[in-house]
Design a protein around this motif. Structure first.
Motif, PDB file in Angstrom:
ATOM      1  N   ASN A  16      72.550-114.270   4.449  1.00 13.50           N
ATOM      2  CA  ASN A  16      73.088-115.593   4.162  1.00 13.50           C
ATOM      3  C   ASN A  16      71.945-116.599   4.019  1.00 13.50           C
ATOM      4  OD1 ASN A  16      75.014-117.594   3.811  1.00 13.50           O
ATOM      5  ND2 ASN A  16      75.044-118.079   5.982  1.00 13.50           N
ATOM      6  N   GLN A  17      71.914-117.317   2.912  1.00 11.71           N
ATOM      7  CA  GLN A  17      70.923-118.345   2.587  1.00 11.71           C
ATOM      8  C   GLN A  17      69.501-117.802   2.548  1.00 11.71           C
ATOM      9  OE1 GLN A  17      71.480-121.648   5.278  1.00 11.71           O
ATOM     10  NE2 GLN A  17      73.165-122.447   4.056  1.00 11.71           N
ATOM     11  N   THR A  18      69.354-116.516   2.283  1.00 12.90           N
ATOM     12  CA  THR A  18      68.024-115.905   2.202  1.00 12.90           C
ATOM     13  C   THR A  18      67.987-114.928   1.037  1.00 12.90           C
ATOM     14  OG1 THR A  18      67.790-116.021   4.600  1.00 12.90           O
ATOM     15  CG2 THR A  18      66.295-114.550   3.450  1.00 12.90           C
ATOM     16  N   VAL A  19      66.889-114.969   0.291  1.00  5.22           N
ATOM     17  CA  VAL A  19      66.644-113.963  -0.737  1.00  5.22           C
ATOM     18  C   VAL A  19      65.268-113.356  -0.479  1.00  5.22           C
ATOM     19  CG1 VAL A  19      68.104-114.945  -2.537  1.00  5.22           C
ATOM     20  CG2 VAL A  19      65.752-115.709  -2.344  1.00  5.22           C
ATOM     21  N   VAL A  20      65.121-112.094  -0.857  1.00  4.37           N
ATOM     22  CA  VAL A  20      63.825-111.435  -0.769  1.00  4.37           C
ATOM     23  C   VAL A  20      63.268-111.371  -2.180  1.00  4.37           C
ATOM     24  CG1 VAL A  20      62.584-109.351  -0.078  1.00  4.37           C
ATOM     25  CG2 VAL A  20      64.587-110.088   1.207  1.00  4.37           C
ATOM     26  N   VAL A  21      62.073-111.937  -2.362  1.00  2.00           N
ATOM     27  CA  VAL A  21      61.464-112.055  -3.685  1.00  2.00           C
ATOM     28  C   VAL A  21      60.217-111.189  -3.740  1.00  2.00           C
ATOM     29  CG1 VAL A  21      60.465-113.655  -5.354  1.00  2.00           C
ATOM     30  CG2 VAL A  21      62.315-114.419  -3.871  1.00  2.00           C
ATOM     31  N   LYS A  22      60.144-110.333  -4.762  1.00  3.15           N
ATOM     32  CA  LYS A  22      58.975-109.480  -4.959  1.00  3.15           C
ATOM     33  C   LYS A  22      58.060-110.149  -5.978  1.00  3.15           C
ATOM     34  CE  LYS A  22      57.643-104.884  -6.520  1.00  3.15           C
ATOM     35  NZ  LYS A  22      58.114-103.634  -7.112  1.00  3.15           N
ATOM     36  N   VAL A  23      56.820-110.407  -5.563  1.00  2.00           N
ATOM     37  CA  VAL A  23      55.840-111.074  -6.420  1.00  2.00           C
ATOM     38  C   VAL A  23      54.785-110.049  -6.813  1.00  2.00           C
ATOM     39  CG1 VAL A  23      54.111-112.894  -6.555  1.00  2.00           C
ATOM     40  CG2 VAL A  23      56.240-113.297  -5.320  1.00  2.00           C
ATOM     41  N   ASP A  24      54.602-109.839  -8.125  1.00  2.00           N
ATOM     42  CA  ASP A  24      53.602-108.907  -8.649  1.00  2.00           C
ATOM     43  C   ASP A  24      52.350-109.679  -9.059  1.00  2.00           C
ATOM     44  OD1 ASP A  24      55.206-106.549  -8.464  1.00  2.00           O
ATOM     45  OD2 ASP A  24      56.324-107.260 -10.206  1.00  2.00           O
ATOM     46  N   ARG A  25      51.188-109.093  -8.740  1.00  2.00           N
ATOM     47  CA  ARG A  25      49.918-109.714  -9.100  1.00  2.00           C
ATOM     48  C   ARG A  25      48.992-108.666  -9.701  1.00  2.00           C
ATOM     49  NH1 ARG A  25      46.499-112.390  -5.313  1.00  2.00           N
ATOM     50  NH2 ARG A  25      46.375-110.403  -4.254  1.00  2.00           N
ATOM     51  N   GLN A  26      48.017-109.120 -10.478  1.00  2.00           N
ATOM     52  CA  GLN A  26      46.975-108.259 -11.012  1.00  2.00           C
ATOM     53  C   GLN A  26      45.657-108.691 -10.381  1.00  2.00           C
ATOM     54  OE1 GLN A  26      47.256-105.700 -13.383  1.00  2.00           O
ATOM     55  NE2 GLN A  26      49.463-105.937 -13.132  1.00  2.00           N
ATOM     56  N   VAL A  27      44.985-107.793  -9.670  1.00  2.00           N
ATOM     57  CA  VAL A  27      43.704-108.111  -9.052  1.00  2.00           C
ATOM     58  C   VAL A  27      42.657-107.121  -9.544  1.00  2.00           C
ATOM     59  CG1 VAL A  27      44.671-109.178  -6.986  1.00  2.00           C
ATOM     60  CG2 VAL A  27      44.266-106.737  -7.024  1.00  2.00           C
ATOM     61  N   MET A  28      41.431-107.619  -9.658  1.00  2.00           N
ATOM     62  CA  MET A  28      40.346-106.769 -10.132  1.00  2.00           C
ATOM     63  C   MET A  28      39.733-105.997  -8.957  1.00  2.00           C
ATOM     64  SD  MET A  28      36.845-107.727 -12.170  1.00  2.00           S
ATOM     65  CE  MET A  28      37.666-108.226 -13.654  1.00  2.00           C
ATOM     66  N   HIS A  29      39.522-104.711  -9.151  1.00  2.00           N
ATOM     67  CA  HIS A  29      38.872-103.880  -8.154  1.00  2.00           C
ATOM     68  C   HIS A  29      37.405-104.301  -8.051  1.00  2.00           C
ATOM     69  CE1 HIS A  29      37.275-100.317  -6.127  1.00  2.00           C
ATOM     70  NE2 HIS A  29      38.519-100.033  -5.793  1.00  2.00           N
ATOM     71  N   ARG A  30      36.923-104.451  -6.823  1.00  2.00           N
ATOM     72  CA  ARG A  30      35.575-104.978  -6.638  1.00  2.00           C
ATOM     73  C   ARG A  30      34.486-104.046  -7.166  1.00  2.00           C
ATOM     74  NH1 ARG A  30      35.509-106.314  -0.436  1.00  2.00           N
ATOM     75  NH2 ARG A  30      36.591-104.334  -0.497  1.00  2.00           N
ATOM     76  N   LEU A  31      34.678-102.750  -7.020  1.00  2.00           N
ATOM     77  CA  LEU A  31      33.657-101.800  -7.437  1.00  2.00           C
ATOM     78  C   LEU A  31      33.840-101.350  -8.883  1.00  2.00           C
ATOM     79  CD1 LEU A  31      31.269 -99.949  -6.720  1.00  2.00           C
ATOM     80  CD2 LEU A  31      32.924 -98.283  -5.894  1.00  2.00           C
ATOM     81  N   TYR A  32      35.063-100.981  -9.245  1.00  2.00           N
ATOM     82  CA  TYR A  32      35.306-100.373 -10.551  1.00  2.00           C
ATOM     83  C   TYR A  32      35.648-101.379 -11.640  1.00  2.00           C
ATOM     84  CZ  TYR A  32      35.329 -96.225  -7.689  1.00  2.00           C
ATOM     85  OH  TYR A  32      34.992 -95.249  -6.809  1.00  2.00           O
ATOM     86  N   LYS A  33      35.880-102.640 -11.280  1.00  2.00           N
ATOM     87  CA  LYS A  33      36.141-103.720 -12.240  1.00  2.00           C
ATOM     88  C   LYS A  33      37.353-103.443 -13.127  1.00  2.00           C
ATOM     89  CE  LYS A  33      32.387-105.713 -10.827  1.00  2.00           C
ATOM     90  NZ  LYS A  33      32.486-106.482  -9.621  1.00  2.00           N
ATOM     91  N   LYS A  34      38.319-102.720 -12.590  1.00  2.00           N
ATOM     92  CA  LYS A  34      39.574-102.493 -13.310  1.00  2.00           C
ATOM     93  C   LYS A  34      40.672-103.263 -12.613  1.00  2.00           C
ATOM     94  CE  LYS A  34      38.646 -98.041 -15.320  1.00  2.00           C
ATOM     95  NZ  LYS A  34      39.374 -97.492 -16.413  1.00  2.00           N
ATOM     96  N   TYR A  35      41.673-103.678 -13.383  1.00  2.00           N
ATOM     97  CA  TYR A  35      42.775-104.430 -12.803  1.00  2.00           C
ATOM     98  C   TYR A  35      43.799-103.488 -12.183  1.00  2.00           C
ATOM     99  CZ  TYR A  35      41.061-108.789 -14.637  1.00  2.00           C
ATOM    100  OH  TYR A  35      40.299-109.898 -14.872  1.00  2.00           O
TER     101      TYR A  35
END
Length: 77
Positions: A16-35
């Motif tokens: 009740n009065q609550t939703v669960v929201v899934k947030v997707d992000r793209q982050v770069m790998h520190r070593l391999y420089k791939k997203y």
């Protein structure tokens, strides 16, 4: 300090009065420089219970409303 705003998809509206929201992000790998795709779920306050599963919503930081809820859904329109 401005409040953070994130965009995601509602994955649950069972509480009740609550939703669960899934947030997707793209982050770069520190070593391999791939997203790499990452996702995180946030509990957000939905005052009028108007959002359902599959809806795309924007959420904003707010003062703590309960143990898990620190976000609120921004109403558009």
């Amino acid at each position: 300090m401005p409040k953070r705003i994130l965009q995601g998809t509602v994955v649950s509206d069972k509480n009740n009065q609550t939703v669960v929201v899934k947030v997707d992000r793209q982050v770069m790998h520190r070593l391999y420089k791939k997203y790499i795709g990452q996702s995180k779920k946030y509990h957000a306050h939905d005052e009028k219970n108007q959002f359902k599963e599959g809806d795309t919503v924007r959420i904003q930081e707010c003062a703590p409303r309960s143990k898990l809820k620190r976000w609120e859904v921004l109403y558009t329109g």
